[in-house]
Design an enzyme around this catalytic site. Structure first.
Site, PDB file in Angstrom:
ATOM      1  N   ARG A  11      81.045  75.029  11.151  1.00 11.40           N
ATOM      2  CA  ARG A  11      79.198  75.758  10.350  1.00 11.40           C
ATOM      3  C   ARG A  11      80.409  76.707   9.601  1.00 11.40           C
ATOM      4  NH1 ARG A  11      75.860  76.942  14.733  1.00 11.40           N
ATOM      5  NH2 ARG A  11      74.702  78.274  13.412  1.00 11.40           N
ATOM      6  N   LEU A  61      78.956  71.927  22.839  1.00 13.14           N
ATOM      7  CA  LEU A  61      78.216  72.480  21.698  1.00 13.14           C
ATOM      8  C   LEU A  61      77.223  73.561  21.797  1.00 13.14           C
ATOM      9  CD1 LEU A  61      77.716  68.110  21.083  1.00 13.14           C
ATOM     10  CD2 LEU A  61      79.210  69.276  20.055  1.00 13.14           C
ATOM     11  N   ASP A  62      76.676  73.666  20.052  1.00 13.79           N
ATOM     12  CA  ASP A  62      76.366  74.506  20.202  1.00 13.79           C
ATOM     13  C   ASP A  62      74.675  73.907  20.453  1.00 13.79           C
ATOM     14  OD1 ASP A  62      78.079  76.427  18.841  1.00 13.79           O
ATOM     15  OD2 ASP A  62      77.320  75.544  16.963  1.00 13.79           O
ATOM     16  N   ARG A  63      73.585  74.685  20.780  1.00 14.89           N
ATOM     17  CA  ARG A  63      72.475  74.529  21.222  1.00 14.89           C
ATOM     18  C   ARG A  63      72.117  73.380  20.227  1.00 14.89           C
ATOM     19  NH1 ARG A  63      67.322  77.045  23.919  1.00 14.89           N
ATOM     20  NH2 ARG A  63      68.171  79.014  24.053  1.00 14.89           N
TER      21      ARG A  63
END
Length: 306
Positions: free
Chosen positions: A248, A147-149
């Protein structure tokens, strides 16, 4: 009134052992504690509370811990006699499932999945690495997906390279549900739909979307509006593919970027974080063959928008 009880059968030619699970069919509407006390007469109320606490009771492929959980006729209740134990909390994440093969966590926003350099920053991987080493210094941990930060929610790790490969190689057919919650700017019209494009990442680590299949990998995103007002909407987003930054970029394509996502077109940051959360995950266990489902609470800051 007869309830069906199906202990797991032992293998032919082997000595009988205690069943790994007991399956019970509900015949009338009731509450979980009442049902379990009636169907497990060798267990008292305190025994049942312990079983619930240790997440040994599963309904619709999901562990249930509330004693007053409502039951409907024809539902199946599975009691698994192997203890999972209570959730383990560490700064930045919570372990919500662990067995000898897999670990499932709920990651907080702001923590990296895995280090991108040789820095000393704590990551989900490094926390779980230390966690498994406490039990046995020879234990290892392997990341299955990232997962993205700034994205919170469910992540899966393997305890062996073999299990990691099994999950990754069969990800499509064995992953039954992978749903995100996305808080976006504005209101989609129509409110539900599917977006398809082809994504590629530039050298500057920005993902671009194209209609031409020669310019990237196919990305398919299904979305459904759950709540909305004049300024923001909350979506349930289901991934048919799992490309980097897919949700996104697709929300940017639709003209309704995720709140707080300056990288992909957001104009506002009303909740002080990226409005993306990996909410629900359902898959077939690569070793046991059991279907498991996990769901995390909706982040409070998401709901504050509405």
């Amino acid at each position: 009134m007869q309830d069906e009880q199906k202990p797991k059968q032992s293998q032919p030619g082997k000595r009988d052992s205690a069943p790994k699970e007991t399956r019970l069919i509900v015949t009338e509407d009731t509450e979980l504690m009442v049902f379990l006390l009636a169907k497990l007469p060798h267990k008292n109320r305190n025994n049942i509370k312990s079983i619930l606490r240790d997440r040994q009771v599963w309904i619709n492929d999901q562990a249930v811990t509330q004693f007053n959980h409502p039951l409907k006729a024809n539902q199946e209740v599975v009691v698994r006699w192997t203890k999972l134990g209570p959730e383990r909390k560490y700064p930045g994440l919570t372990i919500i499932f662990e067995d000898e093969h897999l670990i499932i966590i709920n990651k907080n926003e702001g923590i990296l999945s895995m280090a991108t350099n040789k820095g000393s920053e704590r990551t989900a991987y490094s926390i779980l690495y230390d966690h498994v080493k406490r039990d046995n210094p020879s234990n290892k941990i392997f990341i299955i997906h990232r997962l993205d930060r700034e994205t919170s929610g469910l992540m899966m790790f393997a305890k062996s390279e073999r299990v990691q490969k099994l999950v990754q190689e069969t990800w499509g057919p064995t992953t039954k549900e992978r749903i995100y919650l996305a808080a976006i700017e504005g209101k989609l019209d129509p409110p539900n739909g599917t977006h398809i494009s082809y994504l590629h990442e530039s050298k500057a680590l920005i993902v671009y979307s194209h209609k031409n299949p020669e310019h990237g990998q196919e990305a398919i995103t299904h979305y459904e509006t759950v709540k909305s007002n004049s300024s923001y909407s909350l979506l349930k987003v289901t991934l048919e593919t799992g490309r980097k930054n897919q949700i996104r970029v697709h929300m940017q394509d639709l003209g309704h970027p995720i709140v707080g996502d300056r990288k992909y077109g957001a104009s506002a940051d009303p909740i002080g974080r990226l409005g993306l959360h990996a909410w629900s995950l359902s898959f077939v266990h690569p070793i046991t063959g059991q279907r498991l489902r996990f769901e995390t609470p909706v982040p409070r800051r998401f709901m504050a928008l509405f």
